[in-house]
Design a protein around this motif. Sequence first.
Motif, PDB file in Angstrom:
ATOM      1  N   LYS A 187       0.660   2.635  -9.961  1.00 10.45           N
ATOM      2  CA  LYS A 187       1.866   3.338  -9.506  1.00 10.45           C
ATOM      3  C   LYS A 187       2.412   2.718  -8.220  1.00 10.45           C
ATOM      4  O   LYS A 187       3.613   2.528  -8.075  1.00 10.45           O
ATOM      5  N   ILE A 188       1.513   2.397  -7.291  1.00 11.25           N
ATOM      6  CA  ILE A 188       1.933   1.782  -6.032  1.00 11.25           C
ATOM      7  C   ILE A 188       2.532   0.405  -6.297  1.00 11.25           C
ATOM      8  O   ILE A 188       3.571   0.047  -5.724  1.00 11.25           O
ATOM      9  N   LEU A 189       1.919  -0.360  -7.179  1.00 14.30           N
ATOM     10  CA  LEU A 189       2.440  -1.691  -7.520  1.00 14.30           C
ATOM     11  C   LEU A 189       3.831  -1.588  -8.145  1.00 14.30           C
ATOM     12  O   LEU A 189       4.740  -2.332  -7.772  1.00 14.30           O
ATOM     13  N   LEU A 190       4.019  -0.644  -9.067  1.00 19.12           N
ATOM     14  CA  LEU A 190       5.341  -0.455  -9.695  1.00 19.12           C
ATOM     15  C   LEU A 190       6.380  -0.037  -8.672  1.00 19.12           C
ATOM     16  O   LEU A 190       7.505  -0.541  -8.676  1.00 19.12           O
ATOM     17  N   LYS A 191       6.023   0.870  -7.783  1.00 18.69           N
ATOM     18  CA  LYS A 191       6.949   1.311  -6.736  1.00 18.69           C
ATOM     19  C   LYS A 191       7.320   0.142  -5.827  1.00 18.69           C
ATOM     20  O   LYS A 191       8.471  -0.001  -5.423  1.00 18.69           O
ATOM     21  N   THR A 192       6.346  -0.715  -5.530  1.00 20.13           N
ATOM     22  CA  THR A 192       6.618  -1.893  -4.702  1.00 20.13           C
ATOM     23  C   THR A 192       7.632  -2.806  -5.383  1.00 20.13           C
ATOM     24  O   THR A 192       8.580  -3.278  -4.760  1.00 20.13           O
ATOM     25  N   ILE A 193       7.436  -3.046  -6.662  1.00 26.94           N
ATOM     26  CA  ILE A 193       8.351  -3.916  -7.425  1.00 26.94           C
ATOM     27  C   ILE A 193       9.739  -3.301  -7.497  1.00 26.94           C
ATOM     28  O   ILE A 193      10.739  -3.977  -7.259  1.00 26.94           O
ATOM     29  N   TYR A 194       9.802  -2.008  -7.788  1.00 26.03           N
ATOM     30  CA  TYR A 194      11.104  -1.340  -7.885  1.00 26.03           C
ATOM     31  C   TYR A 194      11.837  -1.345  -6.553  1.00 26.03           C
ATOM     32  O   TYR A 194      13.025  -1.632  -6.493  1.00 26.03           O
ATOM     33  N   SER A 195      11.138  -1.036  -5.460  1.00 22.26           N
ATOM     34  CA  SER A 195      11.823  -0.971  -4.173  1.00 22.26           C
ATOM     35  C   SER A 195      12.213  -2.353  -3.675  1.00 22.26           C
ATOM     36  O   SER A 195      13.205  -2.498  -2.971  1.00 22.26           O
ATOM     37  N   ALA A 196      11.473  -3.402  -4.048  1.00 19.46           N
ATOM     38  CA  ALA A 196      11.854  -4.771  -3.674  1.00 19.46           C
ATOM     39  C   ALA A 196      13.136  -5.192  -4.374  1.00 19.46           C
ATOM     40  O   ALA A 196      13.864  -6.052  -3.904  1.00 19.46           O
ATOM     41  N   ASN A 197      13.422  -4.546  -5.508  1.00 17.78           N
ATOM     42  CA  ASN A 197      14.642  -4.847  -6.254  1.00 17.78           C
ATOM     43  C   ASN A 197      15.753  -3.842  -5.991  1.00 17.78           C
ATOM     44  O   ASN A 197      16.744  -3.799  -6.713  1.00 17.78           O
ATOM     45  N   GLY A 198      15.587  -2.996  -4.968  1.00 20.02           N
ATOM     46  CA  GLY A 198      16.633  -2.050  -4.592  1.00 20.02           C
ATOM     47  C   GLY A 198      16.604  -0.738  -5.353  1.00 20.02           C
ATOM     48  O   GLY A 198      17.496   0.080  -5.213  1.00 20.02           O
ATOM     49  N   TYR A 199      15.563  -0.507  -6.155  1.00 19.49           N
ATOM     50  CA  TYR A 199      15.472   0.735  -6.919  1.00 19.49           C
ATOM     51  C   TYR A 199      14.528   1.705  -6.218  1.00 19.49           C
ATOM     52  O   TYR A 199      13.679   1.305  -5.447  1.00 19.49           O
ATOM     53  N   ASP A 200      14.649   2.964  -6.552  1.00 18.45           N
ATOM     54  CA  ASP A 200      13.728   3.979  -6.058  1.00 18.45           C
ATOM     55  C   ASP A 200      13.313   4.834  -7.242  1.00 18.45           C
ATOM     56  O   ASP A 200      13.568   6.018  -7.305  1.00 18.45           O
ATOM     57  N   ALA A 201      12.657   4.197  -8.222  1.00 21.12           N
ATOM     58  CA  ALA A 201      12.389   4.843  -9.501  1.00 21.12           C
ATOM     59  C   ALA A 201      11.083   5.616  -9.551  1.00 21.12           C
ATOM     60  O   ALA A 201      10.904   6.449 -10.410  1.00 21.12           O
ATOM     61  N   VAL A 202      10.153   5.347  -8.641  1.00 24.49           N
ATOM     62  CA  VAL A 202       8.878   6.034  -8.684  1.00 24.49           C
ATOM     63  C   VAL A 202       8.794   6.947  -7.464  1.00 24.49           C
ATOM     64  O   VAL A 202       8.900   6.498  -6.341  1.00 24.49           O
TER      65      VAL A 202
ATOM     66  N   GLY B 283       0.818  -1.203   0.000  1.00 18.94           N
ATOM     67  CA  GLY B 283       0.000   0.000   0.000  1.00 18.94           C
ATOM     68  C   GLY B 283       0.851   1.252   0.000  1.00 18.94           C
ATOM     69  O   GLY B 283       2.089   1.190  -0.012  1.00 18.94           O
ATOM     70  N   LEU B 284       0.183   2.381   0.044  1.00 20.45           N
ATOM     71  CA  LEU B 284       0.861   3.667  -0.011  1.00 20.45           C
ATOM     72  C   LEU B 284       1.821   3.859   1.164  1.00 20.45           C
ATOM     73  O   LEU B 284       2.944   4.334   0.991  1.00 20.45           O
ATOM     74  N   ALA B 285       1.421   3.453   2.361  1.00 17.92           N
ATOM     75  CA  ALA B 285       2.291   3.600   3.530  1.00 17.92           C
ATOM     76  C   ALA B 285       3.547   2.737   3.401  1.00 17.92           C
ATOM     77  O   ALA B 285       4.633   3.138   3.825  1.00 17.92           O
ATOM     78  N   GLN B 286       3.422   1.553   2.778  1.00 17.88           N
ATOM     79  CA  GLN B 286       4.575   0.668   2.642  1.00 17.88           C
ATOM     80  C   GLN B 286       5.614   1.235   1.679  1.00 17.88           C
ATOM     81  O   GLN B 286       6.798   1.074   1.889  1.00 17.88           O
ATOM     82  N   ILE B 287       5.169   1.896   0.639  1.00 18.69           N
ATOM     83  CA  ILE B 287       6.131   2.418  -0.340  1.00 18.69           C
ATOM     84  C   ILE B 287       6.622   3.812   0.014  1.00 18.69           C
ATOM     85  O   ILE B 287       7.566   4.299  -0.574  1.00 18.69           O
ATOM     86  N   THR B 288       5.973   4.444   0.996  1.00 14.12           N
ATOM     87  CA  THR B 288       6.350   5.801   1.369  1.00 14.12           C
ATOM     88  C   THR B 288       7.362   5.814   2.504  1.00 14.12           C
ATOM     89  O   THR B 288       8.084   6.774   2.672  1.00 14.12           O
ATOM     90  N   GLY B 289       7.420   4.765   3.285  1.00 17.87           N
ATOM     91  CA  GLY B 289       8.375   4.760   4.385  1.00 17.87           C
ATOM     92  C   GLY B 289       8.330   3.512   5.231  1.00 17.87           C
ATOM     93  O   GLY B 289       9.181   3.275   6.065  1.00 17.87           O
ATOM     94  N   ARG B 290       7.293   2.732   5.051  1.00 18.21           N
ATOM     95  CA  ARG B 290       7.099   1.454   5.736  1.00 18.21           C
ATOM     96  C   ARG B 290       7.359   1.558   7.236  1.00 18.21           C
ATOM     97  O   ARG B 290       6.669   2.244   7.948  1.00 18.21           O
TER      98      ARG B 290
END
Length: 190
Positions: free
Chosen positions: A163-178, A130-137
């Motif tokens: 957008k949230i799903l893409l951010k989740t995928i990117y951050s799980a792979n060490g990226y911060d693209a969104v 969710g939004l809280a998980q990708i914003t700072g968890r």
Amino acid sequence: MFDFVFALFTLLLFLPFFVLIILLILIFDGFYPLFIQERVGKDAVSFRIYKFKTMNDKKDAEGRLLKEELRVTRFGRILRKSGLDEIPQLFNVLKFEMSFIGPRPLPVYYINLEDKLQRDRHRVLPGITGLAQITGRNSLKWPQKFRLDNYYIEHQSFVFDLKILLKTIYSANGYDAVNFDHVIPKKNAE
């Protein structure tokens, strides 16, 4: 229906990983591989959430569970860091108890402590992310998480979910693209 179809497809895609993770937990940690807990879902109805177990049940001399950081196994750390411990929640999505995107469901013992801000989270299905998980968890304080959850509920859309799903995928792979700084007003992010 989109959640159901996507969960079924994802589960079939991850089935070999699912079986492998179960075997690795049994081999390396030697305990039952699933963590099952009562959580609060939509309309404050409780359900059983499924995750891969990442902690042992070691207790102190007085019979109390040790602190979480002392119980997380080596393999459990890998599962948590990669987000693979969440795969079994696809079954919750298939049972229409959860969605891919939404507020994270809290354990039922929090229900008596909730105020209006927290209760509003129960207007939608809880999510795997969710939004809280990708914003700072875990770096966010509880009031910040609840405000972000409610912001998500008020602005929910297919594009926002994507957008949230893409951010989740990117951050799980060490990226911060969104970046969501432009989406969330500062007063809601504080």
